[in-house]
Design a protein around this motif. Structure first.
Motif, PDB file in Angstrom:
ATOM      1  N   GLU A 171      40.738  37.683  40.637  1.00 29.91           N
ATOM      2  CA  GLU A 171      41.178  38.915  41.259  1.00 29.91           C
ATOM      3  C   GLU A 171      39.829  39.002  42.537  1.00 29.91           C
ATOM      4  O   GLU A 171      38.032  39.572  42.152  1.00 29.91           O
ATOM      5  N   SER A 172      39.732  38.887  44.111  1.00 29.96           N
ATOM      6  CA  SER A 172      38.662  38.929  44.824  1.00 29.96           C
ATOM      7  C   SER A 172      38.658  40.287  45.896  1.00 29.96           C
ATOM      8  O   SER A 172      39.610  40.474  46.763  1.00 29.96           O
ATOM      9  N   PHE A 173      38.056  40.463  45.569  1.00 29.26           N
ATOM     10  CA  PHE A 173      37.465  41.650  46.679  1.00 29.26           C
ATOM     11  C   PHE A 173      36.449  41.997  47.287  1.00 29.26           C
ATOM     12  O   PHE A 173      35.483  41.088  47.183  1.00 29.26           O
ATOM     13  N   ASP A 174      36.322  42.287  48.781  1.00 24.28           N
ATOM     14  CA  ASP A 174      34.970  42.745  49.718  1.00 24.28           C
ATOM     15  C   ASP A 174      34.621  44.057  49.066  1.00 24.28           C
ATOM     16  O   ASP A 174      34.772  44.962  47.844  1.00 24.28           O
ATOM     17  N   GLY A 175      33.339  44.227  49.046  1.00 27.08           N
ATOM     18  CA  GLY A 175      32.143  45.648  48.491  1.00 27.08           C
ATOM     19  C   GLY A 175      32.922  47.009  48.373  1.00 27.08           C
ATOM     20  O   GLY A 175      32.775  47.182  48.099  1.00 27.08           O
ATOM     21  N   SER A 176      33.812  46.767  48.959  1.00 23.56           N
ATOM     22  CA  SER A 176      34.808  47.891  49.130  1.00 23.56           C
ATOM     23  C   SER A 176      35.959  48.425  48.685  1.00 23.56           C
ATOM     24  O   SER A 176      36.669  49.516  48.283  1.00 23.56           O
ATOM     25  N   LEU A 177      36.283  47.497  48.535  1.00 22.62           N
ATOM     26  CA  LEU A 177      37.524  46.825  46.771  1.00 22.62           C
ATOM     27  C   LEU A 177      38.292  47.082  47.515  1.00 22.62           C
ATOM     28  O   LEU A 177      39.209  46.392  47.258  1.00 22.62           O
ATOM     29  N   ASN A 222      28.566  40.915  49.957  1.00 26.25           N
ATOM     30  CA  ASN A 222      30.243  42.087  49.680  1.00 26.25           C
ATOM     31  C   ASN A 222      30.894  40.521  49.401  1.00 26.25           C
ATOM     32  O   ASN A 222      32.078  40.951  50.233  1.00 26.25           O
ATOM     33  N   ARG A 223      30.877  40.497  47.819  1.00 26.83           N
ATOM     34  CA  ARG A 223      31.917  39.746  46.986  1.00 26.83           C
ATOM     35  C   ARG A 223      32.405  40.299  46.099  1.00 26.83           C
ATOM     36  O   ARG A 223      30.629  40.085  45.447  1.00 26.83           O
ATOM     37  N   VAL A 224      33.245  40.699  45.312  1.00 20.57           N
ATOM     38  CA  VAL A 224      33.273  40.668  44.123  1.00 20.57           C
ATOM     39  C   VAL A 224      34.165  40.045  43.107  1.00 20.57           C
ATOM     40  O   VAL A 224      35.243  40.665  43.727  1.00 20.57           O
ATOM     41  N   GLY A 241      41.252  41.766  28.371  1.00 15.33           N
ATOM     42  CA  GLY A 241      41.633  42.695  29.251  1.00 15.33           C
ATOM     43  C   GLY A 241      40.325  41.936  30.615  1.00 15.33           C
ATOM     44  O   GLY A 241      40.217  40.313  30.541  1.00 15.33           O
ATOM     45  N   PHE A 242      40.209  42.493  31.538  1.00 14.05           N
ATOM     46  CA  PHE A 242      39.094  41.559  32.746  1.00 14.05           C
ATOM     47  C   PHE A 242      37.722  41.795  32.058  1.00 14.05           C
ATOM     48  O   PHE A 242      36.696  42.896  32.304  1.00 14.05           O
ATOM     49  N   GLU A 243      36.915  41.481  31.302  1.00 12.04           N
ATOM     50  CA  GLU A 243      35.618  41.149  31.107  1.00 12.04           C
ATOM     51  C   GLU A 243      34.674  40.763  31.510  1.00 12.04           C
ATOM     52  O   GLU A 243      33.321  41.007  30.732  1.00 12.04           O
ATOM     53  N   ALA A 244      34.828  40.010  32.287  1.00 10.78           N
ATOM     54  CA  ALA A 244      33.685  39.299  33.090  1.00 10.78           C
ATOM     55  C   ALA A 244      34.014  39.617  35.132  1.00 10.78           C
ATOM     56  O   ALA A 244      35.050  39.803  35.580  1.00 10.78           O
ATOM     57  N   LEU A 245      32.536  40.654  35.722  1.00 13.99           N
ATOM     58  CA  LEU A 245      32.455  40.378  36.823  1.00 13.99           C
ATOM     59  C   LEU A 245      31.778  39.766  37.095  1.00 13.99           C
ATOM     60  O   LEU A 245      29.983  39.636  36.690  1.00 13.99           O
ATOM     61  N   VAL A 246      31.425  39.057  38.710  1.00 14.35           N
ATOM     62  CA  VAL A 246      31.081  38.364  39.614  1.00 14.35           C
ATOM     63  C   VAL A 246      30.547  38.836  40.609  1.00 14.35           C
ATOM     64  O   VAL A 246      31.508  39.590  41.478  1.00 14.35           O
ATOM     65  N   VAL A 247      29.416  39.662  41.188  1.00 15.57           N
ATOM     66  CA  VAL A 247      29.538  40.302  42.446  1.00 15.57           C
ATOM     67  C   VAL A 247      27.970  39.362  43.347  1.00 15.57           C
ATOM     68  O   VAL A 247      27.079  39.183  42.403  1.00 15.57           O
ATOM     69  N   GLY A 248      28.714  38.848  44.527  1.00 15.00           N
ATOM     70  CA  GLY A 248      27.589  38.656  45.458  1.00 15.00           C
ATOM     71  C   GLY A 248      28.105  39.255  47.093  1.00 15.00           C
ATOM     72  O   GLY A 248      28.104  40.528  46.852  1.00 15.00           O
TER      73      GLY A 248
END
Length: 353
Positions: free
Chosen positions: A221-227, A201-203, A192-199
């Motif tokens: 998969e790249s998201f902003d802070g509001s997904l 306003n970027r997830v 599955g998606f086992e890793a998150l990288v948070v910066g």
């Protein structure tokens, strides 16, 4: 012989300089192709000893099955795959302070670390997601929390959800929205998606299986802070499993936990590993089939790339393979790691080389 080797060194340096000046590579993010580097000059990835930090309280049990780590301020937060695993108490995430950790590492305090419970209020999310199989990754941006949810692979997707943590660490409450669907990019059992990288306003959500034989187009998969979904960032093919990641630093760099358990070979089908070919294998890792290492990556305008830093290989234990499921940086000193239930719940410190 010395004269010949010196000549080779100057040839390689000239090659790197000419490529960098031409704008073809950045020496900080894209190493020269392996074929261009003579075998005598290829580096060897270091092996580092893992110092185990004893855990007390609930985390003495392997049933805690930790699956991720993240910093909230100066507190390390440990995520169980199933926060409600204890039948006789509230669902919990667990926390210890950085000061307590450093005291054990620096030998100014002794005795087991006693994790504190952060009450986990999921709002019944587990019952609303078909095929729910636990929480796999955790990250924070201020009081905003991000978590990935694993489901049975037949569902074909995972989820990225949000929550808020109380400043006093009394509770982490999931939010009904926003949520994001994470389509599984490959059909790999129990991946599955086992890793998150948070910066800022970027997830970024990273899938577990990115090897050449199982995932033809690895990407985060790249998201902003509001997904809000901002697309995909290409990833290099990385053999074995990616089980967690650190947060982004100011230059867009982060580390991932890269692990291979021999029993998963039939699912992850590892190809010959280019990182081992480039950097070699440490003395203990050469003796056993498992792989336990950290790899540094960097976010660039063209995607996510390997940096030129060698993998940090862990000196293997004489016990069974350690299924490292969580990683965070510890200031500039190194890394903290946790296992799930195999071989038991372990918290370890790894110094930087």
């Amino acid at each position: 012989m010395t004269r010949d080797r010196n000549q080779v060194r100057w040839t390689v340096r000239a090659l790197v300089l000419s490529l960098a000046m031409a704008g073809c590579v950045s020496s900080s993010s894209q190493p020269v192709a392996l074929a261009d580097v003579p075998p005598a000059l290829r580096g060897t990835a270091p092996e580092q000893i893992v110092t185990l930090l004893p855990l007390g309280g609930a985390l003495q049990s392997e049933d805690a099955e930790l699956s991720g780590l993240a910093w909230y301020g100066d507190h390390l937060v440990m995520l169980p795959q199933y926060p409600g695993w204890e039948d006789d108490g509230p669902a919990c995430l667990y926390t210890v302070s950085k000061a307590e950790l450093l005291a054990r590492i620096d030998h100014t305090a002794t005795g087991p670390l006693e994790p504190r419970c952060i009450v986990f209020d999921s709002g019944g999310l587990e019952k609303r997601i078909t095929g729910f199989e636990g929480y796999e990754a955790l990250g924070f941006s201020g009081e905003q929390a991000y978590l990935t949810v694993e489901t049975h692979r037949l569902a074909g997707k995972a989820f990225l959800v949000t929550g808020r943590i109380a400043p006093d660490l009394s509770v982490l409450k999931l939010e009904a929205s926003p949520q994001a669907v994470l389509p599984l990019p490959a059909d790999v059992s129990n991946a599955g998606f086992e890793a998150l990288v948070v910066g800022e306003n970027r997830v970024l959500a990273l899938y577990e299986a990115n090897g050449a034989r199982v995932n033809p187009a690895p990407a985060a998969e790249s998201f902003d802070g509001s997904l809000g979904h901002s697309g995909k960032l290409t990833l290099p093919a990385i053999e074995y499993r990616i089980t967690d990641a650190t947060s982004l630093d100011a230059t867009g760099r982060f580390w991932v936990m890269n692990y291979n358990y021999p029993g998963t070979q039939k699912h992850f089908k590892p190809a010959p590993d280019p990182l081992m070919a480039r950097y070699g294998t440490g003395p203990t890792q050469a003796q056993k089939p498992q792989v336990e290492r950290l790899i540094e990556l960097q976010v660039t305008p063209g995607g996510i790339v390997l940096t030129d830093r060698p993998p940090l290989q862990l000196q293997l234990s004489n016990e069974a393979a350690r299924n490292w499921e969580g990683v965070v940086r510890l200031e500039d000193r190194g890394f903290l790691l946790v296992t799930d239930k195999f071989p038991r719940t372990l918290l370890g410190f790894v110094p930087k080389p």
